[in-house]
Structures are given as C-alpha cells and as structure tokens.
Motif scaffolding. Structure first.
Motif, mmCIF file in Angstrom:
data_model
loop_
_atom_site.group_PDB
_atom_site.id
_atom_site.type_symbol
_atom_site.label_atom_id
_atom_site.label_comp_id
_atom_site.label_asym_id
_atom_site.label_seq_id
_atom_site.Cartn_x
_atom_site.Cartn_y
_atom_site.Cartn_z
ATOM 1 N N THR A 1 47.022 85.156 49.326
ATOM 2 C CA THR A 1 45.851 84.978 48.450
ATOM 3 C C THR A 1 45.993 83.779 47.508
ATOM 4 O O THR A 1 45.018 83.043 47.324
ATOM 5 N N PRO A 2 47.175 83.528 46.910
ATOM 6 C CA PRO A 2 47.247 82.337 46.044
ATOM 7 C C PRO A 2 46.980 81.050 46.823
ATOM 8 O O PRO A 2 46.202 80.200 46.375
ATOM 9 N N GLU A 3 47.610 80.942 47.982
ATOM 10 C CA GLU A 3 47.425 79.731 48.787
ATOM 11 C C GLU A 3 45.968 79.582 49.221
ATOM 12 O O GLU A 3 45.400 78.487 49.210
ATOM 13 N N LEU A 4 45.347 80.692 49.581
ATOM 14 C CA LEU A 4 43.928 80.657 49.966
ATOM 15 C C LEU A 4 43.081 80.053 48.851
ATOM 16 O O LEU A 4 42.283 79.129 49.088
ATOM 17 N N MET A 5 43.259 80.561 47.637
ATOM 18 C CA MET A 5 42.396 80.108 46.543
ATOM 19 C C MET A 5 42.657 78.661 46.175
ATOM 20 O O MET A 5 41.736 77.882 45.956
ATOM 21 N N ARG A 6 43.936 78.279 46.118
ATOM 22 C CA ARG A 6 44.277 76.889 45.800
ATOM 23 C C ARG A 6 43.722 75.915 46.831
ATOM 24 O O ARG A 6 43.075 74.927 46.496
ATOM 25 N N ARG A 7 44.007 76.201 48.092
ATOM 26 C CA ARG A 7 43.613 75.243 49.142
ATOM 27 C C ARG A 7 42.104 75.167 49.290
ATOM 28 O O ARG A 7 41.540 74.095 49.497
ATOM 29 N N CYS A 8 41.439 76.321 49.222
ATOM 30 C CA CYS A 8 39.982 76.299 49.348
ATOM 31 C C CYS A 8 39.362 75.546 48.168
ATOM 32 O O CYS A 8 38.437 74.751 48.342
ATOM 33 N N SER A 9 39.862 75.806 46.964
ATOM 34 C CA SER A 9 39.283 75.148 45.791
ATOM 35 C C SER A 9 39.414 73.631 45.908
ATOM 36 O O SER A 9 38.462 72.886 45.647
ATOM 37 N N GLU A 10 40.598 73.181 46.306
ATOM 38 C CA GLU A 10 40.797 71.737 46.496
ATOM 39 C C GLU A 10 39.844 71.169 47.543
ATOM 40 O O GLU A 10 39.194 70.144 47.332
ATOM 41 N N ALA A 11 39.768 71.858 48.671
ATOM 42 C CA ALA A 11 38.931 71.361 49.770
ATOM 43 C C ALA A 11 37.462 71.319 49.350
ATOM 44 O O ALA A 11 36.723 70.378 49.693
ATOM 45 N N LEU A 12 37.031 72.322 48.602
ATOM 46 C CA LEU A 12 35.616 72.388 48.228
ATOM 47 C C LEU A 12 35.270 71.339 47.180
ATOM 48 O O LEU A 12 34.196 70.722 47.231
ATOM 49 N N ARG A 13 36.184 71.107 46.242
ATOM 50 C CA ARG A 13 35.928 70.065 45.236
ATOM 51 C C ARG A 13 35.846 68.692 45.893
ATOM 52 O O ARG A 13 35.046 67.850 45.501
ATOM 53 N N ALA A 14 36.665 68.492 46.917
ATOM 54 C CA ALA A 14 36.624 67.204 47.624
ATOM 55 C C ALA A 14 35.350 67.081 48.455
ATOM 56 O O ALA A 14 34.753 66.003 48.536
ATOM 57 N N LEU A 15 34.927 68.201 49.036
ATOM 58 C CA LEU A 15 33.733 68.173 49.901
ATOM 59 C C LEU A 15 32.462 67.967 49.082
ATOM 60 O O LEU A 15 31.583 67.197 49.479
ATOM 61 N N VAL A 16 32.359 68.660 47.952
ATOM 62 C CA VAL A 16 31.156 68.555 47.116
ATOM 63 C C VAL A 16 31.606 68.197 45.695
ATOM 64 O O VAL A 16 31.820 69.096 44.863
ATOM 65 N N PRO A 17 31.738 66.931 45.401
ATOM 66 C CA PRO A 17 32.209 66.538 44.074
ATOM 67 C C PRO A 17 31.320 67.119 42.979
ATOM 68 O O PRO A 17 30.092 67.127 43.099
#
Lengths: 477, 477
Positions: A362-378
């Motif tokens: 769960t920690p890795e899920l939240m970290r990686r998704c958050s990073e990916a989403l911020r990059a996808l939709v600034p």
C-alpha cells in the motif's frame, strides 16, 4: 410510458400485456429514477419496471420474460459505483426492482444468523441484528440506501473487511431466482456443509449476471461491549502501515477498521465540510484512523490503544493522536474519513480509482500513483484514502484548480490507466470493492483474460444460456 | 505392471508410451498404496500413477490424457473419509499424485499470506507459518498426512472452524490445471478483488471434479500468545450448548475450538487407549472441551476461563472441570478428544456419520439420533462427538458387544438413513466436512436434487465437458 422512451418492440408489448394485470408493473411516472445511476454516468431507457413482491411473483415474471427473450436488469438500492444496476439505452432491457422483497424473515441469536430478503436496506439489517443483541458487521458509506441483494450481488466490502471479511464471508445461504424462473432454495444456516459445489459463492459477486438473489442467511456476531477510535497524524505511508501492523500483531480481532487519509484529503474535508475540523494539533501529510472493538466486557481497549500509540510515538511513526472519549467524539473522528467523497465532490471534478494491492504494497502504491498522476496532469491533487488494513485504497485524483472540469474528466481513462499500471505491477486488482458493472467491463479482458475469463464465459453460458441476465455488465462488450 | 492389474486399453498403452520417457510414471511396485483408500472401503485398479513435479509437467500430462480420453483421479495424502481420491475398479482411470508439488513458495508475515504447492502436508504448512511467527489455523486429525491440495479440494473443516472458518475461508488465490491442460494462475494475495466470478470458490470443495489445484495463497493469522484448555463434565447436551454460548458471548474471537464428547465415547477412550485417563473426578454422561486462544499478550484467558466456568457451575450446567496448567496438560486434555476414532476402532465396528445442523439444534440432533439408533440396533452404542461450536457432530454408532461386526456393518445404510432423517428434519447436512466422494455420491440427488444439482451438472459440463476429472465422485452415479 414517458414520451422520451422508445416504443417497446412487439415482444415487450406482449410482455406488458401479460404482466399488466399482475400489478407488478410500475406506473410510468415511477420509472425515471430507475434508469439513471446515482453517479450520473449512464442514462438508460426501458418500457416499464417490474416490481415483484416476493420470489414467487419474480419467478413467474422471469419465466414470462425468458419465454419472450426479454433482458432483465436486477436493481436494489441503485447505489452501484460502476453503473451495474441500470438498463442500457436500447429501451429493450427490463429493470427489475427487488425493493418490495423487504421482509426480515428471521433473526436467531443462538445460531447467530438472520434470514433477510434482498430488498432489505443494509442499515435496516444492522438495526434488526442490534435489536436482537447481535452485530451484522457489513458497513460502508451507502449502507442507508444499498440493499442486501445488491451488496451480495456485488460482494461489497467497506470499512470492516479487515475484521469480518467482505459480504461474501457473511453469507451462509441463498435463495435465487434463476434465469429460467426456477427458484433455488439454498437458505441453509450451516457453518459446515460439503455437499457439492459452493453455488452461493458463484451468485455472490456475479453482479446479477447469473440470476436474482432474493433472500440470504447472513452471519451475525456478538455485539461490541467496548470500542475505541483514534485519529492519528502519521509520518508517512510506511508509518501508517507500520501502525496497522502494531495493532494487528497485538490483537488482530480487535481491529474493526484501519483507514488511511492523505493530508490533502483531510485538508479538503476541513475546508469544505462544515463542522469537520482537524482533531489533532499537528497538520501532517498522512493520517490514520484506528477503530478497535471487542465483545469482551473487560477488553481493556483504551489501555491497548494508548500502549500501541505510545510505542508508535516513540518510534516517530505517529506524530500526534486524538482518542475519542465518547460516542459523539468517536463519530466526529469517523466523520472526517466519511466526508472524503463529499469534500472531493465540493472541491471539483474527481476521477475515482477503487484499487487494491497486497497490504505490504500500500505505501508503494500510493507513492508511485501520486507521482505518476502529478506528472500526467500537472496541478492535479492525488487524494488517496481508504481501507489500508485490507489493501484497498481509493486512489482518487482531484482536478487542478484552474482547469475546466469537463476537460479534466475527458482524461479519465488516461488517469485510470496510469493508476492501473502501478496496480498491475504490484499484483493488485483494478476493482477492489465496487465491482465491474458497465464502467469497467472494458478492462476485464486485459486483467482476467485467458483461462479465467474463458471459465467465466462458460459458466455464464451454462447458467444463463440465452444471455438475458444483466447484459452489458461485467463481461467485456 | 502388477499381474493383478488389467491390461490397459490401447488408449492407455499409447499414453504410457507417450508419458514413459517423461519420468512422470511411477514404478509398478509403487502403485498399490494409491489404489486403496485408508479406510479400506474401496480397492481400485490402474495402469500406472502419474507423479508430476510441477504444474507445467502436470499441464502437459493432462493435455495428453485429455487428448486420449483418459479419466484422471487427483490424489493428495489419500486421507479421504469418503473414498474421494482412489481410482475405480475399471483399470481405466489414471491416478495422479500431487505429492511432488511440495514447495513452500513464500511466507509473508506482512501480507499474512503463504503460497504453497498442493502436495505440501498440512502440518508442514502449519510449521512454516509458525517459523515466520504466524499461525496457519486449519487443524484436524489427519493433518500429518493430508495435503494442502486435498484439504482445499474437499474444503476440510476440523477443530478450528468455529474461529477461523473452513479451508475455503483461508484461501485468497489458487493455481489450477484445468481439464484441458491449461493453467489458470489465480495466485492473488488480495483481501478485496471484485473482478468477476469467484472461481476459487468453485474449485475449493469440488473434490477434483473440475481440475487440479496445484498451488494456493493461504491466509495467516498472528500466533497465539495465550491459550487455555478446559475439560468439563456437563449436565446434558443442552448444558454443553449453553456453555459454548457463554464463552462465545464473552469473546467469540477467543474460542479456538469447542468440542462435545459423550460419556460413552470418553469411557471408550479411558478403556482402550493407554494413558488416557478421565481428567475430572465426576463421571458424567456428557463432556465438553473448550480451547481458548488469543494473540494478546495480556488477554487474561485464565481469568476468563475461570469466570465463565464458575458461572456455569453455579447454573449447574458444568458439574466438574479440569483446566490444563501446562502445555503438556493441555495436550493430555485434547488427547481424550483426539483418541475418539481410535478408541472406537479398538472397540469394534462403527458406522460413521459426519453431519451438521444449525448450532441451536445440536442437542436435539444428538438426543433424537441416539434414541433412533438404539431402537434400530438394540445393544448398539451411539457415540456422538465433535465440533459442537460449528454444528458438526460425528454421530457414530458402535456395534453391540455380542454381534458379528460384518452383520452390523451390513446395516450401515439403514443406520445412515436413520441419522439423516433427523438431520433433514433439523435443516442439516449429511456431509459436514468429509465431502461426498464415492461413498455418499448416491445421496446427493435426494439432498441437493432439483435446481441445485442441475446447476452443478451444468457447471461440470461447462468446465469438464468430456467428464474426465475424477468420474464417479461427488455426482450421483
């Protein structure tokens, strides 16, 4: 029939003529609420609504419809998150409301079971159990509208899965009206029964594609005599997981719920929801809500709560914590978690992702998704929250403040794909507790294709050979 | 091939030629133990035994066998109580031992899961969990021989179902070799995953009629830090139930097992098993064994045990009780329960009935069955015992002392029918935890006939259309 509805085919005309005298048909003006899901994702059409009062009436109606080749769409409280309970736009699918099958047939505090009909609202089932001194533990946001038939057909999860399992684990027996109208009475109240295939587990979670669940025998538990709730500011996603592990290791049976909230999510609640203030002094990037409960009159949960929080404070995992001292305070702490969907709605457009991974991820899920989403939709705001204790995180994304909501929502599929790429890498599921319905039918081939989806198709064809039960849901188009 | 085996058909000759070089075939002298069930109810024949080392080898062998139309009989520890794992007398069925699939792939104390192959012995799985500081809770008499694949295929129950559920409830994911040789990898370790039909629940309990379970992801729990066992003389069947309810109401999560024994059964153990003396001074008509456990280091189970027994003594439900003060004493108390099958075997011929009813009906079940059996076979001794906490009673009958065992066993079906008549009247099951196998295939039509058995037939035909998986088991002949 309303003017905006298509004329039924001859087949449906004939059905209407056959069923009209039965009193099972809704008045035309009552049809509209049954054609749209509550999220507003779909707007269907239908010639009429079937409203049987019991399994016998439903059985007869299904037999007639099967004879006429009419497709049927079961509907409970119409609270599906994935458009699972409304007819499509063809005007040829017949919605069937189970709302009138609403009897509590039996509550038995010795067997610790209750037998309830499909249309009973979950909250009413909880209340009936409580009146008999017992607990029906299924609990989630929509419990005041969702029905027993609906939560079984979708295998609902919610807050207490970490302790009591999903809806599936609470079912001992079922009564089902099959796609040809036959009634299977499997309302057994046995903890052990090895007499052939576990059919109840096939209908639970089948999203109405194999038949109508009309009643169920559900498991009850002793009521809680002690409960404690704490709201904690925690140092990181990893610290939230570590805190969960501390409680689970101490007494896994006491952990009724363990929820994660991001700093962004709690800030949204504090900003948009009246009376929902941060209950701790420390403003943090991450929060956890711990709910402990026990039927023991001498469980000493307050002592356990304080001891575990003390350990976690010393380990600098917990930064600050508030323990609810009264029922009202416990409700206030829970409210911050429960208002997350509403706060997100008030803040703008959101894309929802109901995903799960192994708890350790769960920690890795939240970290990686958050990073990916911020990059996808600034400028967008990841707002992960949910049931960390069972690995189910609602990995939602809020639109950037200065963007057109429609333009943001137009990127929904890109956003879901970005989340799902991480979920797949971590061995997770793209639909943890909401099911597939119509919204996610398109992804099943990618996630469950090969032998697994082939088996599902074979089972569907074996039980509903004419394909009349809830077409367009669950299976890839 | 041993001389007493029939010559294989041309088809099997061809298979043997194809498979011979693979190293999958047993030596002829190793075949015999795989042809007879341990109860000695059946003695089958077979041309050879398949012994794949992994799912890939099994997949290839199954594909060849399917192509040749050879029927396959999965076998784990060969501990079936109902002849579920041995080939029939035709010589045309090929037994397949999963014993070489015996790797513990993974134990994860954060996810609280372990991934094990089908041939791992249950006791070895328990030990591997314990070595990681966790508990794999499935526990029953045959755990030293039974394998994970077998207990999942039969949905084994045992002593801890009251607390942890049956084998089914412990499974998160499966790997299965399908009847056409394809491998379904469903080894997910998720607590929430609503992506289509719950296929794992179809293979669990299917008794090998739908495919080969080759590996599973199993749930683990925190290990117990406290445990207490008491052996109680109780006033009646009703008093045993009432005692169970007192413990369940106090803390249902602490009740790891609650077992009933009749005075007749305990007397047999004391008479026939060396070193198994009655641990209480009061000789009674009924006994109960309570096993409490908790992961809490401060659970106070001794205090709870004493407090509840005190209440029950005052209510004259409990007549006398012994609490085990050490691990050795607890084991000695359990031994009286565990030696029941052996003591009955030493005392003469027995007819076994593995039945369940709703928990509230267990006293009535035992009373009515005992009366009916004494009337049916004068001089016989009803020896009910087992898992009262989950409604599963082994309603066994010991032969009259002065009778020929064979004459008594010749009445087995009459005896089973007499028990089942009461079970049916009480809404119970004629096979609680042992399954159907070959022994009980004849009763499924009566008990599950109509839509339920029809659905099972349809599913069987959909997944194993050629009917090659474990024919003659589970389904009525």
């Amino acid at each position: 029939m309303p003017d905006d509805q298509p004329r039924p085919t001859g087949l449906l005309d004939r059905l209407q003529a056959l069923l009209g005298p039965s009193g099972l048909l809704s008045a035309p003006e009552d049809l509209a609420p049954h054609l749209t899901d509550w999220r507003g994702l779909y707007r269907g059409r239908a010639p009429f609504l079937l409203r049987p009062a019991n399994a016998t009436e439903l059985s007869e109606a299904v037999r007639l419809c099967a004879g006429a080749g009419a497709a049927l769409v079961p509907q409970g409280g119409n609270t599906s998150m994935v458009g699972g309970a409304v007819p499509d736009e063809s005007g040829l699918q017949v919605p069937v409301s189970l709302a009138r099958l609403n009897r509590m047939r039996d509550v038995d505090p010795v067997d610790m079971t209750m037998t309830v009909e499909a249309g009973v609202v979950v909250k009413a089932a909880q209340d009936a159990a409580a009146a008999a001194g017992c607990l029906f533990p299924l609990s989630f946001g929509g419990e005041g509208s969702a029905t027993v038939g609906g939560v079984l057909s979708t295998n609902a999860g919610g807050n207490t899965t970490v302790r009591y399992g999903n809806a599936r684990e609470l079912v001992l027996g079922l009564e089902v009206v099959l796609p040809d109208g036959r009634v299977w009475n499997g309302l057994r109240r046995l903890r052990k029964d090895n007499t052939g295939y576990a059919l109840r587990h096939l209908f639970v979670g089948a999203e109405g594609t194999l038949g109508f669940i009309t009643a169920a025998v559900l498991r009850l538990f002793p009521r809680a005599r002690e409960s404690e709730v704490a709201f904690c500011a925690v140092a990181s996603e990893e610290a939230a997981l570590s805190l969960f592990r501390r409680f689970r290791d101490r007494d896994e049976t006491a952990v009724r719920a363990f929820e994660y909230m991001s700093g962004a999510g709690v800030d949204l609640v504090a900003r948009h929801v009246a009376g929902a203030a941060l209950p701790v002094e420390t403003r943090a990037g991450h929060y956890a809500l711990v709910d402990l409960a026990s039927s023991r009159p001498d469980a000493g949960l307050r002592g356990m709560m304080e001891a575990v929080l003390e350990e976690a404070l010393e380990a600098e995992e917990v930064l600050d914590a508030a323990i609810g001292g009264s029922e009202a305070q416990r409700a206030a702490l829970w409210r911050i978690r429960e208002e997350h969907p509403e706060a997100q709605r008030l803040a703008g457009a959101s894309v929802k992702n109901d995903v799960s991974v192994p708890v350790s991820k769960t920690p890795e899920l939240m970290r990686r998704c958050s990073e990916a989403l911020r990059a996808l939709v600034p400028g967008s705001v990841p707002v992960p929250f949910g049931h960390l204790g069972d690995g189910n995180i609602h990995m939602n994304l809020l639109q950037p403040e200065d963007t057109d909501p429609a333009a943001f929502l137009a990127r929904s599929h890109e956003i879901m794909d970005a989340v799902n790429a991480v979920v797949r890498d971590l061995g997770g599921s793209p639909s943890a507790e909401h099911g597939i319905g119509r919204l996610k039918a398109g992804i099943l081939e990618e996630w469950r294709g090969g032998p697994e989806l082939d088996l599902m198709h074979r089972i569907k064809a074996a039980i509903d050979p004419a394909g009349l039960m809830n077409p367009g849901k669950l299976f890839p188009p």
